[in-house]
Design an enzyme around this catalytic site. Structure first.
Site, short mmCIF file in Angstrom:
data_model
loop_
_atom_site.label_atom_id
_atom_site.label_comp_id
_atom_site.label_asym_id
_atom_site.label_seq_id
_atom_site.Cartn_x
_atom_site.Cartn_y
_atom_site.Cartn_z
N GLU A 128 -16.29 7.06 -21.29
CA GLU A 128 -17.13 6.88 -22.73
C GLU A 128 -16.31 6.02 -23.57
O GLU A 128 -16.61 5.83 -24.96
CB GLU A 128 -16.89 8.37 -23.09
CG GLU A 128 -15.64 8.63 -23.52
CD GLU A 128 -14.85 9.49 -22.67
OE1 GLU A 128 -13.86 10.51 -22.96
OE2 GLU A 128 -15.17 9.33 -21.21
N ASP B 20 -24.42 11.73 -18.82
CA ASP B 20 -24.99 10.54 -18.59
C ASP B 20 -26.20 10.27 -19.33
O ASP B 20 -26.08 9.03 -19.79
CB ASP B 20 -25.38 10.67 -17.05
CG ASP B 20 -24.31 10.74 -15.83
OD1 ASP B 20 -23.13 10.52 -16.30
OD2 ASP B 20 -24.73 10.92 -14.84
N ILE C 222 -16.32 8.00 -27.54
CA ILE C 222 -17.09 9.06 -28.00
C ILE C 222 -16.02 10.34 -28.14
O ILE C 222 -15.16 10.27 -27.14
CB ILE C 222 -18.12 9.48 -26.98
CG1 ILE C 222 -19.19 8.37 -26.80
CG2 ILE C 222 -18.95 10.85 -27.48
CD1 ILE C 222 -20.32 8.59 -25.75
#
Length: 333
Positions: free
Chosen positions: A224, A198, A182
Site C-alpha cells: 500500500e 485490491d 495508506i
C-alpha cells in the site's frame, strides 16, 4: 527564421493541408492547437479545446477514435497517464477504429507543453507490425503495476533516476518526491477481504493520478506504498498539493458498496538536490514517512537535510473540514 519570408502564413497553410495529425497540448494536457487532420480523426470540433482525457473518454463512450483494449476506461486512462508526458520523446503505433494505423510521436518541452505528430502508416507493410505491437505491449507490461494500472516500482524508479540527472543539469529547478502509505490498510483486508483491498488500491491510484499534473510521476512501489514525483514544485507547493490529495482521498469512498469506509494516508516528503540518487531520495522519504506514522498517521513529515518536521494536515486552512480523530465511526482504523 528568415525575416519577411511569410513563414507563419505558409506554416499555417501546410498544417491545413498535410495528412499528418498535428496537435499541441499545454502543461495541463489541454489542447491548444490541432490541425484539421487531428480534429477529423479524433472528432474534435473546430472551436473545441478539450483535454486529452476528455477527447479519449468521449470517443470511447461513442465507440469511435482510438482502439482501447481495456475493460475499464478509467484503468486505461490511469495507465497511459503514467507514461504520457514523462519523457522528452515517445513513439508508438496506435490503431483507429475502422482499420487505420498511426505512428505517433510525442515531444515534450521542459515546461510540460507537448507536440504530437501522427502519420498514417496503414498502407505500409504490416509484416513486422505484430512484432512491434508485441514489443509495445511487453514494454507497457514492464512499466505498469498490474493491479492499479499506474507505474510499477521499476518504472517510477527509472523516472526518479532521470529526474536526478535532470536536476544535476538544471540545479535551479525545484523537484520534490513523496512516499505515501495508506493508514491501517491491513484492517481493510482483515474486515472485507483481499479483493476489497485490491479494489481500494486501484481506486486510490486512479484518484491520485487524476489529481496531479501530467508531468508528475506516480507509482506503486509495493503493498500500500506509493511514490509521487512533483516536477517544478517547491517544498511549500508540494505540501499544499499533498494536503489537497490527502483530503481528496479522505473524503472519497474507495470501496464499492461501502460508502461508510474511508481512508487516510501518511506521507514523507523531501526535496531533490544535486548529487542525489534514487537511493538517497527514497531513504529521506522513508525516514519522513516512518516519522509520520509514529506521530499518529494522517499527516505529512518533511525531511530537509535529514531534519524532519511535522505538518498536520488538519491545521491547514485551505483543506475541507473533516474529523481526523483516529477511530471515528466509518473510518478504517
Amino acid at each position: 527564421m528568415q525575416a519577411g519570408s511569410g513563414i507563419q502564413e505558409n506554416l499555417q497553410g501546410l498544417l491545413g493541408v498535410t495528412s499528418a495529425l498535428v496537435a499541441v497540448f499545454d502543461a495541463d494536457d489541454r489542447l491548444q492547437f490541432a490541425n484539421e487532420s487531428f480534429r477529423s480523426v479524433f472528432f474534435v470540433g473546430a472551436d473545441e479545446y478539450p483535454t486529452w482525457e476528455e477527447i479519449f473518454r468521449r470517443n470511447h463512450a461513442a465507440g469511435r477514435g482510438a482502439v482501447i483494449k481495456a475493460t475499464s476506461i478509467d484503468a486505461w486512462i490511469a495507465s497511459v497517464s503514467s507514461r504520457r508526458g514523462k519523457t522528452r520523446h515517445r513513439s508508438f503505433e496506435s490503431d483507429i477504429i475502422g482499420g487505420k494505423w498511426l505512428w505517433v510521436t510525442e515531444t515534450v518541452q521542459s515546461n510540460g507543453w507537448m507536440l504530437l505528430v501522427a502519420s498514417d502508416i496503414t498502407s505500409i507493410s504490416s509484416t513486422d507490425r505484430e512484432l512491434r505491437i508485441d514489443r509495445d505491449i511487453a514494454l507497457k507490461a514492464a512499466q505498469t503495476d498490474e493491479l492499479t494500472g499506474i507505474s510499477n516500482r521499476r518504472h517510477i524508479f527509472e523516472l526518479l533516476h532521470q529526474i536526478c540527472q535532470d536536476k544535476d543539469a538544471q540545479p535551479e529547478v525545484h523537484i520534490c518526491a513523496c512516499l505515501m502509505d495508506i493508514d491501517h490498510f491491513k484492517s481493510i483486508n482483515d474486515t472485507w477481504g483481499h479483493q476489497a483491498g485490491d479494489s481500494v488500491l486501484a481506486n486510490l491510484a486512479r484518484s491520485v493520478r487524476s489529481g496531479i499534473r501530467l508531468k508528475d510521476g506516480f507509482g506503486r512501489v509495493g503493498g500500500e506504498e506509493f511514490l509521487l514525483i512533483l516536477k517544478d514544485c517547491s517544498i511549500k507547493s508540494a505540501q499544499k498539493q499533498l494536503i489537497r490529495l490527502m483530503d481528496r482521498i479522505a473524503n472519497s469512498s474507495l470501496l464499492e458498496g461501502r460508502p461508510e469506509v474511508t481512508l487516510t494516508m501518511s506521507a514523507g516528503l523531501t526535496d531533490i538536490r544535486t548529487g542525489d540518487t534514487t537511493e538517497t531520495i527514497y531513504s529521506r522519504c522513508d525516514k519522513a514517512l516512518y516519522e509520520a506514522k509514529a506521530k499518529g498517521r494522517d499527516c505529512i513529515c518533511i525531511n530537509i537535510h535529514d531534519r524532519i518536521s511535522l505538518v498536520r494536515t488538519d491545521l491547514e486552512p485551505e483543506t475541507s473540514p473533516r474529523d481526523r480523530k483516529p477511530g471515528v465511526p466509518g473510518r478504517a482504523a
